[in-house]
Scaffold this active site. Structure first.
Site, mmCIF file in Angstrom:
data_model
loop_
_atom_site.group_PDB
_atom_site.id
_atom_site.type_symbol
_atom_site.label_atom_id
_atom_site.label_comp_id
_atom_site.label_asym_id
_atom_site.label_seq_id
_atom_site.Cartn_x
_atom_site.Cartn_y
_atom_site.Cartn_z
ATOM 1 N N TRP A 102 -0.657 11.547 -14.694
ATOM 2 C CA TRP A 102 -1.037 10.152 -14.942
ATOM 3 C C TRP A 102 0.112 9.210 -14.613
ATOM 4 O O TRP A 102 -0.090 8.150 -14.017
ATOM 5 C CB TRP A 102 -1.515 9.955 -16.379
ATOM 6 C CG TRP A 102 -2.687 10.826 -16.698
ATOM 7 C CD1 TRP A 102 -2.756 11.804 -17.654
ATOM 8 C CD2 TRP A 102 -3.959 10.840 -16.039
ATOM 9 N NE1 TRP A 102 -3.984 12.412 -17.619
ATOM 10 C CE2 TRP A 102 -4.732 11.847 -16.641
ATOM 11 C CE3 TRP A 102 -4.516 10.111 -14.982
ATOM 12 C CZ2 TRP A 102 -6.044 12.143 -16.243
ATOM 13 C CZ3 TRP A 102 -5.827 10.399 -14.577
ATOM 14 C CH2 TRP A 102 -6.562 11.396 -15.207
ATOM 15 N N ASP A 170 1.630 3.688 -21.434
ATOM 16 C CA ASP A 170 0.299 4.307 -21.406
ATOM 17 C C ASP A 170 0.219 5.243 -22.607
ATOM 18 O O ASP A 170 0.860 6.282 -22.635
ATOM 19 C CB ASP A 170 0.130 5.082 -20.087
ATOM 20 C CG ASP A 170 -1.187 5.849 -19.999
ATOM 21 O OD1 ASP A 170 -1.965 5.827 -20.981
ATOM 22 O OD2 ASP A 170 -1.436 6.469 -18.949
ATOM 23 N N LYS A 194 -9.876 9.430 -25.477
ATOM 24 C CA LYS A 194 -9.051 10.526 -25.979
ATOM 25 C C LYS A 194 -9.000 10.490 -27.507
ATOM 26 O O LYS A 194 -9.280 11.463 -28.159
ATOM 27 C CB LYS A 194 -7.634 10.449 -25.403
ATOM 28 C CG LYS A 194 -7.558 10.339 -23.883
ATOM 29 C CD LYS A 194 -7.896 11.628 -23.164
ATOM 30 C CE LYS A 194 -8.180 11.459 -21.678
ATOM 31 N NZ LYS A 194 -7.160 10.797 -20.894
HETATM 32 C C1 LIG Z 1 -6.934 10.396 -19.433
HETATM 33 C C2 LIG Z 1 -5.696 9.646 -19.160
HETATM 34 C C3 LIG Z 1 -5.652 8.634 -18.185
HETATM 35 C C4 LIG Z 1 -6.835 8.292 -17.327
HETATM 36 O O1 LIG Z 1 -7.780 7.649 -18.060
HETATM 37 P P1 LIG Z 1 -9.134 7.062 -17.406
HETATM 38 O O2 LIG Z 1 -9.692 6.292 -18.538
HETATM 39 O O3 LIG Z 1 -9.940 8.249 -16.997
HETATM 40 O O4 LIG Z 1 -8.755 6.220 -16.244
HETATM 41 C C5 LIG Z 1 -4.467 7.943 -18.037
HETATM 42 N N1 LIG Z 1 -3.381 8.229 -18.772
HETATM 43 C C6 LIG Z 1 -3.382 9.210 -19.699
HETATM 44 C C7 LIG Z 1 -2.149 9.479 -20.494
HETATM 45 C C8 LIG Z 1 -4.543 9.935 -19.922
HETATM 46 O O5 LIG Z 1 -4.556 10.905 -20.849
#
Ligand SMILES: *Cc1c(COP(=O)(O)O)cnc(C)c1O
Length: 358
Positions: A102, A170, A194
């Protein structure tokens, strides 16, 4: 049907109260006699949902009105573009750490908009640890990191001193899993699926003073944070259903308390890591000091047993344990809503499997 233990990395397990409230609202939303998915997002009943979800985020993270809270679409992945698009002007540099897939994607997108300085990376050891001891150049427009690397199972419990450089993070896979000082951050974002809701919405938190550092670039309306802030996440039709589920999940988190939530998450992670370290069949894949409480990555020392173990688990209603396709092995995601009883069932299965192979 007997209980299924959901270790999926995302979309992932949610609290039963949020699911029950969603089922009821699909029939009759807030006494309107209409389904949640057929009401206007401008109705007063639905505006109250967005307002409450926004306030709950602020309450749990102890944020004041210097911060804006948004529920956007496009996933965490669209934030990889929106952030550099909004903040990087010609000649500007943003600083990133590369700690997994990511983070790498965030870096790739940022390069479309400006200079990117990757100050630290753990790619040399397949992202199995977190780089430390790097310095952030003071002229950077912002510093971007990933608090929890969902695919590899590393988690940041300390954030670097940025020497005045705005801190952007993030937090898709560990937000609301523990208390932290949110006022140290200029921007936080997290895909809901998540640890806070279903797929379809992304939480974005922006310090208003950070927004003022963007410069004068022309930005497409839908990608302009100021537009979304001005319209309270309702510039266009928001993800009506997803935000509703987030609101109920946030109510549940607030009722338990973020400190209590952290203690539960520590207990769950300790239970599983202790067994991984004790059991002769399994090994953890991550540097011990960087082990994530949310995503526990491990392997069978004899890889030939892997498929068999996953089937063995599925027969016991333990699902979602296969590692991400890019790393293999096993991954148990222990998000907030997963109960410690489910971790105990997994640990029992690991012990039973060890006896079977002895
Ligand atoms: C799952 C995830 C993403 C991507 O998320 P989307 O909503 O599918 O774009 C980005 N960063 C992290 C840390 C993730 O776990």
């Amino acid at each position: 049907m007997s209980k299924v233990h959901n270790f999926s990395a995302g979309p992932a397990i949610l609290p039963q109260s949020a699911i029950d409230a969603s089922v009821a609202a699909l029939q009759d939303f807030a006494g309107t006699g209409l389904s949640l998915i057929e009401v206007s997002h401008r109705s007063k009943e639905y505006e109250a949902v967005v307002a409450e979800a926004t306030q709950l985020v602020k309450d749990i993270l102890k944020l004041d009105d210097n911060y804006a809270v948004l529920f956007l679409q496009g996933g965490a992945s669209l934030q990889f573009d929106m952030i550099p698009m909004n903040w990087l002007n010609e000649g500007d540099t943003a600083v990133y750490t590369n700690t997994g897939v990511w983070a790498s994607r965030a870096i790739k997108e940022a390069k479309l908009f400006g200079n990117v300085n990757v100050v630290a990376s753990s790619e040399d050891k397949n992202f199995s640890y977190l780089p430390k001891g790097y310095t952030i150049p003071s002229e950077a427009k912002y510093f971007h990191c990933t608090s929890n690397n969902t695919i590899y199972g590393t988690e940041m419990f300390n954030f670097p001193e940025t020497n005045g450089v705005p801190l952007v993070c993030d937090m898709s896979s560990d937000i609301f899993s523990r208390p932290f000082d949110a006022t140290k951050f200029d921007m936080i974002y997290a895909g809901a699926q998540k640890n806070m809701g279903p797929a379809g919405t992304t939480l974005v938190i922006i310090k208003k003073s950070f927004l003022e550092t963007r410069g004068t670039k022309k930005i497409p309306t839908m990608l302009d944070y100021a537009v979304h802030i001005e319209n309270g996440s309702m510039y266009n039709t928001p993800s009506v259903f997803a935000i509703f589920v987030c609101m109920h999940t946030l109510r549940w988190i607030k009722a338990i308390g973020i400190e209590a939530m952290e203690n539960l998450n520590i207990s769950k992670a300790n239970l599983l890591y202790t067994e991984i370290d004790r059991n002769t069949l399994f090994s953890g894949t991550v540097a011990k000091e960087d082990r994530s409480r949310m995503n526990v990555n491990f392997v069978l020392n004899n890889t030939e047993f892997e498929t068999e173990f996953i089937k063995f688990c599925e027969a016991k209603n333990l699902v979602g344990l296969k590692g991400h396709r890019s790393v293999g092995g096993l991954r148990a995601s222990l998000y907030n809503a997963l109960e410690i009883e489910s971790v105990q069932v997994l640990v029992n299965a690991m012990q039973e499997f060890e006896k079977l192979k002895a």
